[in-house]
Write an enzyme that holds these catalytic residues in place. Sequence first.
Site, mmCIF file in Angstrom:
data_model
loop_
_atom_site.group_PDB
_atom_site.id
_atom_site.type_symbol
_atom_site.label_atom_id
_atom_site.label_comp_id
_atom_site.label_asym_id
_atom_site.label_seq_id
_atom_site.Cartn_x
_atom_site.Cartn_y
_atom_site.Cartn_z
ATOM 1 N N ARG A 253 -5.483 0.551 12.127
ATOM 2 C CA ARG A 253 -5.331 -0.714 12.862
ATOM 3 C C ARG A 253 -5.423 -0.503 14.360
ATOM 4 N NH1 ARG A 253 -0.214 -3.684 10.132
ATOM 5 N NH2 ARG A 253 0.806 -1.658 10.452
ATOM 6 N N ARG A 254 -5.375 0.777 14.776
ATOM 7 C CA ARG A 254 -5.458 1.080 16.221
ATOM 8 C C ARG A 254 -6.062 2.463 16.390
ATOM 9 N NH1 ARG A 254 -0.652 4.263 16.393
ATOM 10 N NH2 ARG A 254 0.600 3.730 14.576
ATOM 11 N N TYR B 298 11.084 0.376 -5.526
ATOM 12 C CA TYR B 298 10.133 1.266 -4.830
ATOM 13 C C TYR B 298 9.374 2.133 -5.850
ATOM 14 C CZ TYR B 298 8.555 5.138 -1.821
ATOM 15 O OH TYR B 298 7.796 6.083 -1.178
ATOM 16 N N GLY C 222 1.239 3.198 3.527
ATOM 17 C CA GLY C 222 2.554 2.895 2.974
ATOM 18 C C GLY C 222 3.460 2.317 4.027
ATOM 19 N N LYS D 16 5.288 2.035 -6.912
ATOM 20 C CA LYS D 16 4.455 3.245 -6.839
ATOM 21 C C LYS D 16 3.837 3.529 -8.218
ATOM 22 C CE LYS D 16 5.000 4.719 -2.547
ATOM 23 N NZ LYS D 16 3.868 4.592 -1.626
ATOM 24 N N LEU E 197 9.186 13.662 3.047
ATOM 25 C CA LEU E 197 8.185 14.320 3.881
ATOM 26 C C LEU E 197 8.810 14.822 5.179
ATOM 27 C CD1 LEU E 197 5.248 11.764 3.508
ATOM 28 C CD2 LEU E 197 5.457 14.008 2.400
HETATM 29 N N1 LIG Z 1 8.019 9.410 4.222
HETATM 30 C C1 LIG Z 1 8.442 10.017 3.122
HETATM 31 O O1 LIG Z 1 9.423 10.786 3.122
HETATM 32 C C2 LIG Z 1 7.688 9.772 1.832
HETATM 33 C C3 LIG Z 1 8.167 10.357 0.659
HETATM 34 C C4 LIG Z 1 7.444 10.189 -0.512
HETATM 35 C C5 LIG Z 1 6.288 9.439 -0.518
HETATM 36 N N2 LIG Z 1 5.855 8.855 0.629
HETATM 37 C C6 LIG Z 1 4.615 8.061 0.571
HETATM 38 O O2 LIG Z 1 3.573 8.831 1.125
HETATM 39 C C7 LIG Z 1 2.613 7.955 1.751
HETATM 40 C C8 LIG Z 1 2.371 8.439 3.174
HETATM 41 O O3 LIG Z 1 3.624 8.439 3.837
HETATM 42 P P1 LIG Z 1 3.747 8.660 5.419
HETATM 43 O O4 LIG Z 1 5.178 8.957 5.688
HETATM 44 O O5 LIG Z 1 2.670 9.587 5.892
HETATM 45 O O6 LIG Z 1 3.423 7.187 5.923
HETATM 46 P P2 LIG Z 1 3.688 6.591 7.380
HETATM 47 O O7 LIG Z 1 3.843 7.680 8.380
HETATM 48 O O8 LIG Z 1 4.756 5.584 7.255
HETATM 49 O O9 LIG Z 1 2.284 5.872 7.672
HETATM 50 C C9 LIG Z 1 1.901 4.766 6.917
HETATM 51 C C10 LIG Z 1 0.485 4.353 7.238
HETATM 52 O O10 LIG Z 1 0.253 3.083 6.602
HETATM 53 C C11 LIG Z 1 -0.224 2.168 7.575
HETATM 54 N N3 LIG Z 1 0.255 0.807 7.335
HETATM 55 C C12 LIG Z 1 1.532 0.404 7.169
HETATM 56 N N4 LIG Z 1 1.579 -0.945 7.010
HETATM 57 C C13 LIG Z 1 0.286 -1.379 7.081
HETATM 58 C C14 LIG Z 1 -0.328 -2.655 6.986
HETATM 59 N N5 LIG Z 1 0.380 -3.783 6.792
HETATM 60 N N6 LIG Z 1 -1.665 -2.730 7.121
HETATM 61 C C15 LIG Z 1 -2.398 -1.624 7.324
HETATM 62 N N7 LIG Z 1 -1.880 -0.385 7.422
HETATM 63 C C16 LIG Z 1 -0.552 -0.266 7.299
HETATM 64 C C17 LIG Z 1 0.317 2.655 8.905
HETATM 65 O O11 LIG Z 1 -0.495 2.120 9.931
HETATM 66 P P3 LIG Z 1 0.105 1.642 11.351
HETATM 67 O O12 LIG Z 1 0.303 2.901 12.128
HETATM 68 O O13 LIG Z 1 -0.958 0.769 11.888
HETATM 69 O O14 LIG Z 1 1.401 0.933 11.047
HETATM 70 C C18 LIG Z 1 0.194 4.170 8.729
HETATM 71 O O15 LIG Z 1 -1.121 4.587 9.010
HETATM 72 C C19 LIG Z 1 3.185 6.546 1.670
HETATM 73 O O16 LIG Z 1 2.607 5.859 0.592
HETATM 74 C C20 LIG Z 1 4.665 6.789 1.380
HETATM 75 O O17 LIG Z 1 5.229 5.739 0.632
HETATM 76 C C21 LIG Z 1 6.524 9.010 1.797
#
Ligand SMILES: NC(=O)c1ccc[n+]([C@@H]2O[C@H](COP(=O)([O-])OP(=O)(O)OC[C@H]3O[C@@H](n4cnc5c(N)ncnc54)[C@H](OP(=O)(O)O)[C@@H]3O)[C@@H](O)[C@H]2O)c1
Length: 216
Positions: free
Chosen positions: A35-36, A125, A74, A129, A152
């Site tokens: 988005r950016r 959640y 996500g 998934k 993560l």
């Molecule tokens: N974080 C954890 O500990 C964890 C654990 C297990 C699984 N996961 C899963 O692993 C995956 C990756 O996690 P992550 O922590 O790398 O994710 P993250 O850092 O939260 O990044 C999420 C991404 O999704 C995009 N996004 C969010 N809302 C959006 C929307 N409405 N429209 C378009 N883009 C959108 C964000 O873009 P913007 O920057 O533009 O918002 C960003 O690029 C996710 O599916 C998450 O659920 C995460």
Amino acid sequence: MARSVTVIGSTGLIGKQFLESVSEGEFKQVTAISRREIPELMGKSFINQTIHDFSDLEAMRPDLKTDILVCALGTTIKTAGSQEAFMRVDHDLPLEIARIAHEAGCQTFILISSVGADAQSSIFYSRVKGQVEAALDELGFNQFHILRPSMLLGERQESRPGEFVGKLILTPLSFLIPWKYKPIHANTVSDKIKRLASWTQPGKYIWEGKSLFHLN
Ligand SMILES: NC(=O)c1ccc[n+]([C@@H]2O[C@H](COP(=O)([O-])OP(=O)(O)OC[C@H]3O[C@@H](n4cnc5c(N)ncnc54)[C@H](OP(=O)(O)O)[C@@H]3O)[C@@H](O)[C@H]2O)c1
């Protein structure tokens, strides 16, 4: 032979880690949908950054003409504001984008899902998934890789106090935690994505626990 890759969720912890680690020539073409703009990728002119507001997914079609689609999209229920809004980001968007990519000839889909993903779960959640995994499976990609990380680890811009406390407590105790629930660094997940990008056998694969930490 090197293949092309497109990433959605490119600004996130996993998406950005993967893109930052890609070297020129490693893939035929690299496209980051977001988005950016991603300033950290400015030095990597071989990465094609394309900006979309995600309201018109058809507009992404040219960028989804790729051999491999990596989905690291996500949100959290707190950030999204409601269960419906969460469902839109973690279920509807990946599914619609994957459908377009599949139509455009994409062979390999790599999904960053989550530990505990289960379409029958009583936890919202985990259920979402699990549901998105099942719906994506129906699309019939030649290769469908599902990665199910636990918490993560890595540098993220957004502050998540719960996650911070969890990391402080869990990281030193990691050796006591079963593989499936061990916190995992974004680098490790990114390395696994690269390994899977050169995977040759067709099929559906679930990578969780020890198999997610190891490259083979
Ligand atoms: N974080 C954890 O500990 C964890 C654990 C297990 C699984 N996961 C899963 O692993 C995956 C990756 O996690 P992550 O922590 O790398 O994710 P993250 O850092 O939260 O990044 C999420 C991404 O999704 C995009 N996004 C969010 N809302 C959006 C929307 N409405 N429209 C378009 N883009 C959108 C964000 O873009 P913007 O920057 O533009 O918002 C960003 O690029 C996710 O599916 C998450 O659920 C995460």
